[in-house]
Motif scaffolding. Structure first.
Motif, mmCIF file in Angstrom:
data_model
loop_
_atom_site.group_PDB
_atom_site.id
_atom_site.type_symbol
_atom_site.label_atom_id
_atom_site.label_comp_id
_atom_site.label_asym_id
_atom_site.label_seq_id
_atom_site.Cartn_x
_atom_site.Cartn_y
_atom_site.Cartn_z
ATOM 1 N N UNK A 1 0.815 -1.214 0.000
ATOM 2 C CA UNK A 1 0.000 0.000 0.000
ATOM 3 C C UNK A 1 0.844 1.257 0.000
ATOM 4 N N UNK A 2 1.942 1.237 0.749
ATOM 5 C CA UNK A 2 2.826 2.408 0.813
ATOM 6 C C UNK A 2 3.444 2.710 -0.549
ATOM 7 N N UNK A 3 3.872 1.669 -1.247
ATOM 8 C CA UNK A 3 4.449 1.853 -2.584
ATOM 9 C C UNK A 3 3.391 2.369 -3.567
ATOM 10 N N UNK A 4 2.192 1.812 -3.489
ATOM 11 C CA UNK A 4 1.129 2.265 -4.382
ATOM 12 C C UNK A 4 0.739 3.712 -4.089
ATOM 13 N N UNK A 5 0.681 4.083 -2.805
ATOM 14 C CA UNK A 5 0.351 5.473 -2.458
ATOM 15 C C UNK A 5 1.395 6.425 -3.016
ATOM 16 N N UNK A 6 2.655 6.021 -2.943
ATOM 17 C CA UNK A 6 3.707 6.891 -3.474
ATOM 18 C C UNK A 6 3.606 6.996 -4.993
ATOM 19 N N UNK A 7 3.262 5.891 -5.641
ATOM 20 C CA UNK A 7 3.085 5.900 -7.097
ATOM 21 C C UNK A 7 1.955 6.857 -7.494
ATOM 22 N N UNK B 1 -9.245 2.927 -1.833
ATOM 23 C CA UNK B 1 -8.873 1.875 -0.897
ATOM 24 C C UNK B 1 -7.391 1.968 -0.556
ATOM 25 N N UNK B 2 -6.555 2.214 -1.564
ATOM 26 C CA UNK B 2 -5.117 2.355 -1.342
ATOM 27 C C UNK B 2 -4.815 3.567 -0.462
ATOM 28 N N UNK B 3 -5.562 4.649 -0.673
ATOM 29 C CA UNK B 3 -5.364 5.872 0.112
ATOM 30 C C UNK B 3 -5.873 5.734 1.543
ATOM 31 N N UNK B 4 -6.628 4.674 1.808
ATOM 32 C CA UNK B 4 -7.179 4.492 3.148
ATOM 33 C C UNK B 4 -8.388 5.359 3.412
ATOM 34 N N UNK B 5 -9.117 5.711 2.342
ATOM 35 C CA UNK B 5 -10.310 6.549 2.502
ATOM 36 C C UNK B 5 -11.351 5.826 3.361
ATOM 37 N N UNK B 6 -12.092 6.604 4.123
ATOM 38 C CA UNK B 6 -13.137 6.054 4.982
ATOM 39 C C UNK B 6 -14.493 6.458 4.422
#
Length: 224
Positions: free
Chosen positions: A10-16, A89-94
């Motif tokens: 998730x961290x890698x995808x968020x950075x991408x 979902x990757x961003x952790x949205x609620x």
């Protein structure tokens, strides 16, 4: 397991996604942000933002990405839209709210689940981005409808939560549009649109007030 995946893949995808989104806004918008440093050491902050356009969420998330983990809150229907679900979902949205077609008991259970997710996120030190008006501005001023209860419920459950007010100017339909000359070498005189973001601390919001009065006060803060 989910926490491990979020912290690795998730961290890698968020950075991408951050690189893509930040590049887009750098090319087409001239964005400035005042007082971003206030968030640097203020973990578990509830950020209350004006909602002037559909760009607000990704713009703010990209702008504050390197400051701390920002989890946006979004409407239920937007979160579960098949086009938007994966990056959210990757961003952790609620996801907040619920379909009005659901039975009342199911909607209450969903609200309880959402508030618990918000409390857990703030307790972990994540900051939360919330638009009190609940939707993109369709008029010159923010309107926080009396029936909306999200901000009131969150602060009442966690009264010591640090609060920040975030205002966006120059991006919305009802805001003055000014452009620079970034693309003038191509013969384009209307270049990137100027956008300013301002962050200011909120000392306290009194949740002992009735919800309607609380929302009216919050509306005043957003529009001043």
């Amino acid at each position: 397991m989910l926490a491990f995946l979020d912290a690795t893949v998730g961290k890698w995808l968020r950075h991408f996604f951050f690189v893509l989104v930040r590049t887009y806004y750098a090319l087409f918008y001239n964005v400035s942000c005042a007082n971003k440093h206030l968030l640097q050491d203020q973990h578990g902050t509830l950020i209350l933002a004006t909602h002037v356009s559909r760009h607000d969420g990704p713009l703010i998330s990209a702008l504050l990405y390197s400051t701390m983990r920002i989890r946006p809150t979004v409407h239920y229907h937007e979160y579960y839209n098949w086009v938007q679900w994966f990056p959210m979902m990757v961003a952790g949205a609620i996801p907040m709210s619920s379909p009005k077609s659901w039975p009342e008991e199911k909607r209450k259970a969903r609200k309880t689940q959402t508030l618990q997710a918000i409390r857990d996120s703030l307790a972990r030190g994540d900051s939360l981005l919330l638009f009190p008006a609940g939707r993109v501005r369709r008029q010159e001023r923010e309107i926080v409808e009396p029936y909306l209860s999200g901000v009131h419920d969150i602060i009442r459950a966690q009264p010591n939560t640090p609060l920040m007010l975030l205002k966006i100017d120059g991006l919305g339909q009802f805001q003055y549009a000014k452009h620079d000359l970034f693309w003038s070498f191509l013969g384009i005189t209307k270049g990137r649109r100027h956008v300013s973001v301002t962050i200011t601390p909120i000392e306290k919001l009194d949740t002992s007030m009735e919800r309607e009065a609380f929302n009216a006060h919050l509306e005043t803060l957003l529009n001043d």
